[in-house]
Design a protein around this motif. Structure first.
Motif, PDB file in Angstrom:
ATOM      1  N   PHE A  92       7.762   7.573  -1.725  1.00 46.40           N
ATOM      2  CA  PHE A  92       8.143   8.697  -2.910  1.00 46.40           C
ATOM      3  C   PHE A  92       9.016   9.546  -2.824  1.00 46.40           C
ATOM      4  O   PHE A  92       9.441   9.869  -4.447  1.00 46.40           O
ATOM      5  N   GLU A  93      10.033   9.075  -2.662  1.00 43.04           N
ATOM      6  CA  GLU A  93      11.787   9.697  -2.776  1.00 43.04           C
ATOM      7  C   GLU A  93      11.791   9.046  -4.687  1.00 43.04           C
ATOM      8  O   GLU A  93      13.034   9.046  -5.097  1.00 43.04           O
ATOM      9  N   THR A  94      11.006   7.057  -3.723  1.00 39.84           N
ATOM     10  CA  THR A  94      12.280   6.734  -4.978  1.00 39.84           C
ATOM     11  C   THR A  94      11.564   6.384  -6.431  1.00 39.84           C
ATOM     12  O   THR A  94      11.643   5.587  -7.224  1.00 39.84           O
ATOM     13  N   ASP A  95      10.089   7.487  -6.342  1.00 34.11           N
ATOM     14  CA  ASP A  95       9.135   7.380  -7.512  1.00 34.11           C
ATOM     15  C   ASP A  95      10.024   7.747  -9.024  1.00 34.11           C
ATOM     16  O   ASP A  95      10.319   8.467  -8.786  1.00 34.11           O
ATOM     17  N   SER A  96       9.946   6.682  -9.408  1.00 29.09           N
ATOM     18  CA  SER A  96      10.571   7.143 -11.265  1.00 29.09           C
ATOM     19  C   SER A  96      10.093   8.586 -11.474  1.00 29.09           C
ATOM     20  O   SER A  96      11.028   9.349 -12.048  1.00 29.09           O
ATOM     21  N   GLU A  97       8.690   9.143 -11.662  1.00 29.28           N
ATOM     22  CA  GLU A  97       8.969  10.603 -12.029  1.00 29.28           C
ATOM     23  C   GLU A  97       9.690  11.107 -11.102  1.00 29.28           C
ATOM     24  O   GLU A  97      10.023  12.631 -11.423  1.00 29.28           O
ATOM     25  N   GLN A 155       9.895  15.161   5.233  1.00 25.75           N
ATOM     26  CA  GLN A 155      10.758  15.791   5.952  1.00 25.75           C
ATOM     27  C   GLN A 155      10.547  16.733   7.274  1.00 25.75           C
ATOM     28  O   GLN A 155      11.468  16.482   7.771  1.00 25.75           O
ATOM     29  N   ARG A 156       9.584  17.413   6.707  1.00 25.42           N
ATOM     30  CA  ARG A 156       9.823  17.828   7.946  1.00 25.42           C
ATOM     31  C   ARG A 156       9.091  17.383   9.391  1.00 25.42           C
ATOM     32  O   ARG A 156       9.743  18.071   9.695  1.00 25.42           O
ATOM     33  N   ALA A 170       0.964  -1.531   0.067  1.00 22.45           N
ATOM     34  CA  ALA A 170      -0.075   0.026   0.128  1.00 22.45           C
ATOM     35  C   ALA A 170       0.304   1.170   0.246  1.00 22.45           C
ATOM     36  O   ALA A 170       0.477   2.424  -0.111  1.00 22.45           O
ATOM     37  N   ILE A 171       2.073   0.835   1.121  1.00 26.23           N
ATOM     38  CA  ILE A 171       3.186   2.322   0.819  1.00 26.23           C
ATOM     39  C   ILE A 171       3.454   2.456  -0.692  1.00 26.23           C
ATOM     40  O   ILE A 171       4.069   4.191  -0.984  1.00 26.23           O
ATOM     41  N   GLN A 172       4.078   1.732  -1.165  1.00 24.65           N
ATOM     42  CA  GLN A 172       4.857   1.589  -2.234  1.00 24.65           C
ATOM     43  C   GLN A 172       3.532   2.219  -3.508  1.00 24.65           C
ATOM     44  O   GLN A 172       4.296   2.444  -4.412  1.00 24.65           O
ATOM     45  N   LEU A 178       5.796  15.392  -4.574  1.00 26.51           N
ATOM     46  CA  LEU A 178       7.827  16.678  -4.164  1.00 26.51           C
ATOM     47  C   LEU A 178       7.273  17.514  -2.943  1.00 26.51           C
ATOM     48  O   LEU A 178       7.795  17.360  -1.780  1.00 26.51           O
ATOM     49  N   GLU A 179       6.089  17.674  -2.319  1.00 26.59           N
ATOM     50  CA  GLU A 179       5.453  18.766  -1.425  1.00 26.59           C
ATOM     51  C   GLU A 179       5.030  16.988  -0.559  1.00 26.59           C
ATOM     52  O   GLU A 179       5.458  17.569   0.587  1.00 26.59           O
ATOM     53  N   THR A 180       4.691  16.662  -1.412  1.00 28.00           N
ATOM     54  CA  THR A 180       4.792  15.200   0.181  1.00 28.00           C
ATOM     55  C   THR A 180       5.922  14.684   0.712  1.00 28.00           C
ATOM     56  O   THR A 180       5.961  14.794   1.368  1.00 28.00           O
TER      57      THR A 180
END
Length: 99
Positions: free
Chosen positions: A87-92, A36-37, A15-17, A29-31
């Protein structure tokens, strides 16, 4: 992640992936920025924020019997770190930006 768990995987990790799928690059990018915050806070603050401000349809640290082998995380920090990695490893997100 805004969808029924049945639609995005049989386990919490799946589900996370699936979380970034179908989202705009701007949203991703906002996510990343917001996660990170969040992760810059102490574990105690992350626990409080997750339990009081974040609406989750599941508890990622609960030992859930249904569905079988759903999975769990030891802490809310570990859960949010997994979401951030997805999110960081997403291909886009990984594509180089051409200006």
């Amino acid at each position: 992640m805004g969808e029924d768990a049945d639609m995005c995987g049989d386990t919490l990790d799946e589900a996370i992936q699936d979380g970034p799928r179908g989202r705009s690059l701007q949203f991703k990018l906002e996510t990343i920025h917001e996660l990170q915050r969040l992760l810059s806070f102490s574990d105690k603050e992350i626990d409080r924020i997750t339990q009081t401000w974040v609406l989750l349809s599941i508890d990622p640290i609960a030992d859930v019997e249904e569905p079988p082998n759903w999975g769990r995380y030891s802490t809310y920090r570990a859960f949010w770190e997994a979401v951030l990695r997805a999110f960081e490893t997403d291909s886009e997100v990984q594509k180089p930006v051409h200006v």
